[in-house]
Structure formats: structure tokens, C-alpha cells
Enzyme design. Structure first.
Site: not given
Ligand code: SAH
Length: 212
Positions: A59-60
């Protein structure tokens, strides 16, 4: 290694609104480049999601920070994560002193996450199974974070959450989801705050999307 890059990333997270000092410290300490494939290492501290194989992504960082801040895990609390992926989010939760239980449905991703946990000597409990069913053995959890987006909130997860605990889960269609930040008031009562416009990979399982 990458100390300057990590500092710059923490500055970006602050600018985007992450305030919790403990969360920011954890981002300074956990080395994201160890959780991405070799060819991605030079991009490890950009605030973007990156491919980790099997069509999945790490994920970011902003998303990880946002979810972690919403969950606000305290040292010693039991936290369950659905969607181990690279293991990075689990390592952040562990850095905050939580007792982490993480579930991944892809064997290859589960195996490589376990390898990195062992290499870094992180005491994180990991299993390979359908996380929409939770992990009954160690329930109830003080917090649950789901790092893949489903069509609805799995009943199993609501059941395995402790009263006063928080469940953070993206809910929506396969492209865009709303982050649901759910507090369990009592065994029957839940309070939900919704934050729009997140994009996660699909949550696939009995209480998620069907596998194609
Ligand atoms: N937290 C991860 C994000 C990985 S992306 C990280 O920090 O890297 C989400 C992960 O959820 C994917 O690896 C995907 O395979 C997994 N996933 C999807 N549905 C799942 C389910 N029902 N149970 C367990 N894992 C699931």
C-alpha cells in the site's frame, strides 16, 4: 540505508496531515525498501503503492499511515491485519508495540513475509488463510485493519473485535472504496465514520469478493 529518503517521506506524511508522533516515528524506523522487490528498491520511499507480485501491491505509505493513525494501536494491544502482502503494514504495527496477527491468502506472499519477519527478528504471528473469516483462536482483538477492499464488512471480523475496539476496512466496489472506521460500542452496537476515495486491491474470500 535510505535514511534521508525516509526522513523526506515522513515530511510528506506530515504535510498530508499525519499528526501522531508515534506513527511518524514508526515510519522513520521501519525500512520499507526491505519489503519491496529488488528492482523497486530505489522507489521504496516514494509515496506510492508498488507491485509485490501475484498482482498485489504494498500500500501507499500515506494510506498505511492513515489507517494506522485511525486504528491508534497502543503497546501490548492485540491487532489483527487482513492482507499481509509485503508485511510492511504489519511491521509498522509491530514497531508501535502491538501484538500483531496477520493473515494472507496467497501462499507465496505469506511465505516471503514470514521470511522477512524472521530475518528482522519481528515477533509477528502470520498465517495463510481467508482473512474474511478472521482468526478465532486469538480473538477478541483490540483492533482490526483490513488492507484490501471488500463489498461489505465481514460479520466474522465484527464478532472478533473487542468492545471499544476499532475495525478499519475499505468498503466499496473493486475500483474505489470508502474507508470505514468502525468502533464497537457493545456486542450489537457499532459506530462508523466513513472517509471516501481510497483504492485497494480486492478482498477475496467467503465474506469478500468471489475469486474469478
Ligand atoms: N498490508 C499489505 C498490503 C497488501 S495488498 C502491505 O503492507 O504490503 C492486500 C493483500 O490482501 C494482498 O496481498 C492480497 O492477496 C490480500 N488479500 C486479499 N483478500 C484476502 C483475504 N480474504 N484474506 C487474506 N488476505 C487477502
Amino acid at each position: 540505508m535510505f535514511e534521508t529518503e525516509r526522513k523526506d517521506l515522513v515530511e510528506i506524511l506530515k504535510k498530508k496531515g499525519i499528526r501522531n508522533e508515534q506513527v511518524l516515528k514508526a515510519f522513520m524506523r521501519v525500512q520499507r525498501h526491505l519489503f519491496v522487490p529488488d528492482i523497486m528498491k530505489q522507489h521504496a520511499y516514494a509515496d506510492v503503492a508498488l507491485p509485490i507480485g501475484m498482482g498485489q501491491t504494498i500500500s501507499q505509505p500515506y494510506t498505511v499511515a492513515y489507517m494506522t493513525e485511525a486504528l491508534n494501536p497502543q503497546p501490548g494491544q492485540k491487532i489483527m491485519e487482513i492482507g499481509t502482502g509485503s508485511g510492511y503494514q504489519a511491521a509498522i504495527l509491530n514497531e508501535l508495540g502491538a501484538r500483531v496477527f496477520t493473515i494472507e491468502r496467497h501462499h507465496d506472499l505469506h511465505n516471503s513475509a514470514v521470511k522477512i519477519f524472521d530475518k528482522l527478528n519481528l515477533k509477528i504471528a502470520a498465517r495463510c488463510s481467508d482473512g474474511t473469516l478472521g482468526w478465532q483462536e486469538f480473538a477478541p482483538y483490540d483492533g482490526i485493519v483490513v488492507t484490501a477492499g471488500g463489498p461489505s464488512v465481514p460479520e466474522n471480523l465484527k464478532k472478533q473485535l473487542a468492545v471499544e475496539g476499532k475495525l478499519v476496512i475499505p468498503v466499496g466496489d473493486k475500483k474505489v472504496q470508502t474507508l470505514h472506521i468502525i468502533t464497537k460500542i457493545s456486542d450489537e452496537q457499532f459506530k462508523t465514520r466513513e472517509v471516501p476515495y481510497f483504492a485497494f486491491v480486492p478482498l477475496i474470500g467467503k465474506e469478500g469478493w468471489r475469486e474469478k
